[in-house]
Design an enzyme around this catalytic site. Structure first.
Site, PDB file in Angstrom:
ATOM      1  N   HIS A  51       0.846  -1.198   0.000  1.00  0.00           N
ATOM      2  CA  HIS A  51       0.000   0.000   0.000  1.00  0.00           C
ATOM      3  C   HIS A  51       0.873   1.237   0.000  1.00  0.00           C
ATOM      4  CE1 HIS A  51       0.661  -1.294   4.173  1.00  0.00           C
ATOM      5  NE2 HIS A  51       0.668  -0.003   4.505  1.00  0.00           N
ATOM      6  N   HIS A  95       0.778   5.118   1.080  1.00  0.00           N
ATOM      7  CA  HIS A  95       0.106   6.178   1.818  1.00  0.00           C
ATOM      8  C   HIS A  95       0.209   7.466   0.986  1.00  0.00           C
ATOM      9  CE1 HIS A  95       0.170   4.111   5.879  1.00  0.00           C
ATOM     10  NE2 HIS A  95       1.123   3.435   5.274  1.00  0.00           N
TER      11      HIS A  95
END
Ligand code: AMP
Length: 118
Positions: A101, A103
């Site tokens: 992922h 951010h």
């Protein structure tokens, strides 16, 4: 599409766990971080499961994620003001969810040269 059992973000991709979606296409999902560290804090993830950036990510998924970062920045209104993109990888970086992922952080002034967020 590869999914990993007991992966939190794979369950979000599958719709088994709710999320606040910001952007989606065939390869990528972006949703609000449940514990935002900045006024804008969105997670951009590939729908395919990778443990992190060091997990042999397919070029198509990498490009799709980076395109999605741009879409998110535009949608969240931080494209002009600036934003930070970071991906924690492994134990030293305190990666807590083991599905790649990115951010996307913005909406306030951040420190210069500090590897942490603020
Ligand atoms: P990291 O520490 O880089 O692995 O980041 C994991 C991020 O996932 C943290 O910022 C968490 O707040 C966020 N997070 C954990 N569970 C959820 C969830 N169910 N929905 C949205 N964000 C989450």
């Amino acid at each position: 599409m590869s999914a990993k059992e007991d992966c939190l973000f794979c369950k979000i991709v599958a719709g088994d766990i709710p999320s606040t979606k910001v952007y989606e296409d065939d390869r990528v999902l972006a949703f609000r971080d449940v514990a935002p560290m900045m006024p804008v804090h969105v997670l951009v993830i590939p729908k395919a499961h990778y443990e992190n950036i060091a997990d042999g990510v397919a070029d198509e998924d990498l490009v799709a994620c980076m395109r999605a970062v741009d879409e998110v920045a535009q949608a969240e209104g931080v494209k002009g003001s600036g934003f930070r993109v970071l991906t924690n990888t492994g134990d030293d970086a305190c990666q807590s969810v083991h599905h790649l992922h990115f951010h996307v952080l913005g909406g306030a002034q951040m420190n210069d040269g500090d590897p942490s967020v603020r």
